[in-house]
Each structure stands twice: as structure tokens, then as C-alpha cells.
Motif scaffolding. Structure first.
Motif, PDB file in Angstrom:
ATOM      1  N   ASP A   1       0.822  -1.203   0.000  1.00 47.40           N
ATOM      2  CA  ASP A   1       0.000   0.000   0.000  1.00 47.40           C
ATOM      3  C   ASP A   1       0.857   1.254   0.000  1.00 47.40           C
ATOM      4  O   ASP A   1       1.925   1.296   0.602  1.00 47.40           O
ATOM      5  CB  ASP A   1      -0.909   0.024   1.236  1.00 47.40           C
ATOM      6  CG  ASP A   1      -1.995  -1.029   1.145  1.00 47.40           C
ATOM      7  OD1 ASP A   1      -2.363  -1.373   0.013  1.00 47.40           O
ATOM      8  OD2 ASP A   1      -2.469  -1.492   2.198  1.00 47.40           O
ATOM      9  N   ASN A   2       0.352   2.278  -0.658  1.00 44.16           N
ATOM     10  CA  ASN A   2       1.002   3.575  -0.674  1.00 44.16           C
ATOM     11  C   ASN A   2       0.444   4.403   0.488  1.00 44.16           C
ATOM     12  O   ASN A   2      -0.766   4.387   0.744  1.00 44.16           O
ATOM     13  CB  ASN A   2       0.724   4.265  -2.002  1.00 44.16           C
ATOM     14  CG  ASN A   2       1.497   5.533  -2.179  1.00 44.16           C
ATOM     15  OD1 ASN A   2       2.269   5.939  -1.307  1.00 44.16           O
ATOM     16  ND2 ASN A   2       1.293   6.180  -3.323  1.00 44.16           N
TER      17      ASN A   2
ATOM     18  N   ASP B   1      -2.523   6.776  -0.220  1.00 45.53           N
ATOM     19  CA  ASP B   1      -3.848   6.199  -0.474  1.00 45.53           C
ATOM     20  C   ASP B   1      -4.528   5.708   0.798  1.00 45.53           C
ATOM     21  O   ASP B   1      -5.417   4.865   0.726  1.00 45.53           O
ATOM     22  CB  ASP B   1      -3.727   5.028  -1.455  1.00 45.53           C
ATOM     23  CG  ASP B   1      -3.188   5.461  -2.790  1.00 45.53           C
ATOM     24  OD1 ASP B   1      -3.352   6.635  -3.132  1.00 45.53           O
ATOM     25  OD2 ASP B   1      -2.595   4.607  -3.478  1.00 45.53           O
TER      26      ASP B   1
ATOM     27  N   HIS C   1      -8.650   6.739   0.742  1.00 44.94           N
ATOM     28  CA  HIS C   1      -9.626   6.528  -0.316  1.00 44.94           C
ATOM     29  C   HIS C   1      -9.512   5.211  -1.072  1.00 44.94           C
ATOM     30  O   HIS C   1     -10.527   4.678  -1.497  1.00 44.94           O
ATOM     31  CB  HIS C   1      -9.622   7.712  -1.295  1.00 44.94           C
ATOM     32  CG  HIS C   1      -8.332   7.913  -2.006  1.00 44.94           C
ATOM     33  ND1 HIS C   1      -7.275   8.530  -1.429  1.00 44.94           N
ATOM     34  CD2 HIS C   1      -7.948   7.573  -3.248  1.00 44.94           C
ATOM     35  CE1 HIS C   1      -6.273   8.564  -2.286  1.00 44.94           C
ATOM     36  NE2 HIS C   1      -6.661   7.995  -3.401  1.00 44.94           N
ATOM     37  N   SER C   2      -8.351   4.634  -1.295  1.00 42.34           N
ATOM     38  CA  SER C   2      -8.292   3.399  -2.090  1.00 42.34           C
ATOM     39  C   SER C   2      -7.596   2.269  -1.334  1.00 42.34           C
ATOM     40  O   SER C   2      -6.976   1.417  -1.937  1.00 42.34           O
ATOM     41  CB  SER C   2      -7.587   3.660  -3.418  1.00 42.34           C
ATOM     42  OG  SER C   2      -6.236   3.974  -3.179  1.00 42.34           O
ATOM     43  N   ARG C   3      -7.732   2.283  -0.039  1.00 43.84           N
ATOM     44  CA  ARG C   3      -7.059   1.269   0.775  1.00 43.84           C
ATOM     45  C   ARG C   3      -8.093   0.257   1.268  1.00 43.84           C
ATOM     46  O   ARG C   3      -9.229   0.612   1.582  1.00 43.84           O
ATOM     47  CB  ARG C   3      -6.386   1.954   1.968  1.00 43.84           C
ATOM     48  CG  ARG C   3      -5.626   1.032   2.865  1.00 43.84           C
ATOM     49  CD  ARG C   3      -4.983   1.821   3.975  1.00 43.84           C
ATOM     50  NE  ARG C   3      -5.954   2.286   4.939  1.00 43.84           N
ATOM     51  CZ  ARG C   3      -6.262   1.646   6.065  1.00 43.84           C
ATOM     52  NH1 ARG C   3      -5.668   0.523   6.360  1.00 43.84           N
ATOM     53  NH2 ARG C   3      -7.154   2.143   6.890  1.00 43.84           N
TER      54      ARG C   3
END
Length: 180
Positions: free
Chosen positions: A118-119, A122, A125-127
Motif C-alpha cells: 500500500d502507498n 492512499d 480513499h483506495s485502501r
């Protein structure tokens, strides 16, 4: 201190390292053994040509080769096998998306499994939260409610189609029996 300005401890340490390297070279190669230059021919190996060829082939099959950076053959467990099968049948998961046809009918021998990291940007919202993460793709699909709904719907369609076909065949066979 010696003539080069080094202490005797450093010099002995370097001599020990050189001796270790010489010993390693002597065990690895026939050419580094004493008296090699006096031999008339190379010593015979204990293996026959056929056996040596078989051993080389076995060693070659352990990796994909130099062009693939010696990728090892991955051990296929039950979970990995299921994930590979899901990847091969990915067109069934999302029928509206086009996927290229699979090259292989069988599961691949040489592959690697990666992990998505994971970044930090993020995070909101996109985790995927840790509670929703699963170990394998099959587990993720089984936990996905939308996929469950689609697969149940498709299963019902298939069962209804088979029932309709079977009932037609049954009616047709009854008619044939009556005519006799």
C-alpha cells in the motif's frame, strides 16, 4: 609496524584470508590441485555420459534459465493452484471486460507470487482495511458479495437451461414410446 606501515595483526589476517581462498579454489577446481600440469590427460569422472547428461538435465529444469534470471520453479501448494486457476478463468469473473486468451492450458511451472504494498498517500480513499484483507484471491472472491450474487445468478440460469433441455428430451422419449 612493517615496511608498508601496516601492523602485523593486519598482515596475518590478510594471509589467513588468502589461505582460505586458496583452499576454496583447490576444492573447487582440478586445475588448481598440485601436480595438475604434469598430468597427461584429465582424470576420469565416476559418472557415465548418460548419467551425467541426466543430472545436467535435472539441474537445468530447476530454473527457467539465464534469460529469465534463473527463476526457480515455485512449489505449487493447494492455495497457489487455486489462485492460478482463478487467474486462468478471469474472463468468467468479469464477462464485460476483455482478456487475452491464455497461452497455456496447464498451470505454469515457473512463476512468482508478489505482494501489493500500500502507498501511504492512499490511506483514506483506495485502501482495503486489514479486516477485509484475505490471504488468497479465492478467499477474496468468496468474501465479495457482488461476486456471490453474480455466481448464484449464473448457476440458476445454467440449472434452468439444463432442466428445460432435460424436460424436452423426456417429453420426446415419451412420445416415441407411445407411438410404438
Amino acid at each position: 609496524m612493517d615496511a608498508f606501515g601496516e601492523s602485523s595483526a593486519t598482515a596475518t589476517l590478510q594471509k589467513e584470508r588468502l589461505n582460505a581462498v586458496d583452499e576454496l579454489l583447490a576444492t573447487k577446481s582440478i586445475a588448481h590441485q598440485p601436480g595438475f600440469n604434469q598430468l597427461h590427460c584429465l582424470p576420469h569422472s565416476d559418472l557415465s555420459k548418460k548419467k551425467a547428461r541426466q543430472l545436467r538435465k535435472i539441474e537445468r529444469e530447476k530454473t527457467k534459465g539465464d534469460l529469465w534470471f534463473n527463476m526457480p520453479a515455485t512449489e505449487v501448494t493447494e492455495e497457489v493452484r487455486r489462485d492460478l486457476e482463478v487467474l486462468q478463468m478471469r474472463s468468467v469473473l468479469d464477462p464485460k471486460t476483455f482478456y487475452k486468451k491464455n497461452d497455456l492450458k496447464v498451470l505454469p511451472k515457473y512463476f512468482q507470487v508478489g505482494r501489493i504494498v500500500d502507498n501511504a498517500a492512499d490511506f483514506y480513499h483506495s485502501r482495503i482495511p486489514k479486516k477485509e484483507r484475505k490471504r488468497t484471491m479465492v478467499d477474496e472472491l468468496l468474501a465479495d458479495a457482488e461476486f456471490q450474487h453474480k455466481s448464484k445468478q449464473k448457476y440458476k440460469e445454467i440449472v434452468a437451461e439444463k432442466q428445460q433441455y432435460n424436460s424436452r428430451a423426456h417429453r420426446h422419449s415419451k412420445r416415441l414410446k407411445r407411438k410404438k
